[in-house]
Write an enzyme that holds these catalytic residues in place. Structure first.
Site, PDB file in Angstrom:
ATOM      1  N   CYS A 186      -5.231  -2.033  10.492  1.00 37.55           N
ATOM      2  CA  CYS A 186      -5.744  -1.510   9.221  1.00 37.55           C
ATOM      3  C   CYS A 186      -4.732  -1.911   8.175  1.00 37.55           C
ATOM      4  CB  CYS A 186      -5.905   0.006   9.275  1.00 37.55           C
ATOM      5  SG  CYS A 186      -6.311   0.705   7.662  1.00 37.55           S
ATOM      6  N   CYS A 217      -4.177   1.046   5.335  1.00 39.31           N
ATOM      7  CA  CYS A 217      -3.481   2.308   5.639  1.00 39.31           C
ATOM      8  C   CYS A 217      -3.203   2.379   7.133  1.00 39.31           C
ATOM      9  CB  CYS A 217      -4.265   3.519   5.132  1.00 39.31           C
ATOM     10  SG  CYS A 217      -6.045   3.470   5.412  1.00 39.31           S
ATOM     11  N   SER A 218      -3.866   3.299   7.853  1.00 38.08           N
ATOM     12  CA  SER A 218      -3.615   3.377   9.292  1.00 38.08           C
ATOM     13  C   SER A 218      -4.867   3.843  10.024  1.00 38.08           C
ATOM     14  CB  SER A 218      -2.445   4.307   9.588  1.00 38.08           C
ATOM     15  OG  SER A 218      -2.706   5.584   9.035  1.00 38.08           O
ATOM     16  N   CYS A 219      -6.043   3.364   9.610  1.00 31.94           N
ATOM     17  CA  CYS A 219      -7.293   3.717  10.270  1.00 31.94           C
ATOM     18  C   CYS A 219      -7.198   3.303  11.745  1.00 31.94           C
ATOM     19  CB  CYS A 219      -8.464   3.014   9.602  1.00 31.94           C
ATOM     20  SG  CYS A 219      -8.701   3.518   7.893  1.00 31.94           S
TER      21      CYS A 219
END
Lengths: 213, 94
Positions: free
Chosen positions: A121, A124-126
């Protein structure tokens, strides 16, 4: 490491190492904000402190074991695999996983002898938290997020995975409402073995599912 | 609800510099790819980010790009790809 300590040998009794600072002693702006909002909501009776604790416990209780069960089932049950690739939410619910908390579309991408999938991602940090729990810290690092999309083969090699040129490397940048899980290939000669073959990293795509060492 | 694209359609990502909560990564703007699948209708994150929960829904697609088109100096084989989820209002037909 050197055994040398920069201290005064004339006065050994006074020798003291500096204390390690506590890791949690920085009360940042966002930490303060969280505490303030949480305490207000508890005071107003919206939820209790025990509700918060239980929610964190539930969050931490989600581990990659869930993903491993899904993958192992897909390896032995072609009908289940077809459902998993078509409607992953339904396939996970059929194993008893509650997916209602997650307002995203879980999408399973299948590794084949010709295609290797890997997820990132960049924004962000999906991450497929419903099946893998919280992401590892490297997944959230700027280096992984920026490099995996630009030079995936170099990064995969650093993870110890070198793929032949005729295999297509397919990077999935989860930028919106989809969350990806990689369905790794079953290693040769592992019929009858348990879902322990399926590791977290093989479901992110930075490793292959492997026979136990 | 209607959608503009089908799998296989060639598209270009709009090359605009927009403020706000944009889920279209900068590196893919202006690049050309192919619709891999239609993912459904979702609320527009550019509106959602400002608390407009009743905003209209937008078609979301998975778009496949050849890495060598995205990064001119890409070091891997010609067939490597990057697949990205992109909302319809960021795509134009080519």
């Amino acid at each position: 490491m050197s055994e040398h300590h920069d201290h005064d040998h004339e006065a050994p009794r006074r020798h003291r190492h500096p204390l390690q600072p506590d890791a949690d002693d920085t009360l940042t702006y966002h930490r303060k904000l969280e505490i303030a909002v949480r305490e207000l909501l508890i005071e107003k009776g919206i939820f209790t402190a025990d509700d918060v604790r239980a929610a964190i416990e539930e969050l931490d209780g989600r581990t990659p074991d869930r993903g491993s069960r899904v993958v192992a089932r897909a390896w032995v049950d072609p009908e289940y695999k077809a459902l998993l690739l078509k409607d992953a939410r339904k396939a996970c619910e059929s194993l008893g996983f509650d997916m209602d908390l997650f307002d995203v579309t879980l999408t399973v991408v299948e590794n084949t002898p010709k295609v290797h999938n890997v997820i990132v991602c960049t924004l962000c940090s999906c991450y497929p938290r419903m099946l893998l729990g919280l992401p590892p810290s490297w997944y959230k690092s700027r280096a992984y997020r920026s490099r995996m999309v630009k030079e995936p083969r170099v990064v995969l090699k650093e993870f110890g995975l070198e793929l032949p040129e005729d295999v297509t490397v397919r990077v999935h940048d989860s930028t919106a409402d989809l969350r990806y899980l990689v369905l790794p290939m079953r290693p040769e000669g592992t019929a009858g073995m348990s879902d322990r073959l399926v590791t977290r990293d093989s479901m992110i795509g930075v490793a292959l599912a492997q026979r136990p060492r | 609800m209607k959608r503009a694209f089908d799998p296989g359609d060639r598209v270009r990502v709009r090359k605009v510099d927009a403020p706000g909560h944009i889920r279209t990564p900068y590196y893919i703007r202006g690049k050309e790819g192919e619709i891999e699948r239609f993912c459904g209708f979702f609320r527009n994150p550019e509106e959602l980010a400002y608390g407009r929960y009743d905003c209209e829904q937008r078609a979301l697609y998975r778009v496949r790009f050849l890495q060598r088109h995205v990064w001119p100096d890409y070091g891997g084989p010609r067939h490597d790809t990057v697949d990205i989820d992109i909302y319809e209002h960021w795509l134009e037909r080519i």
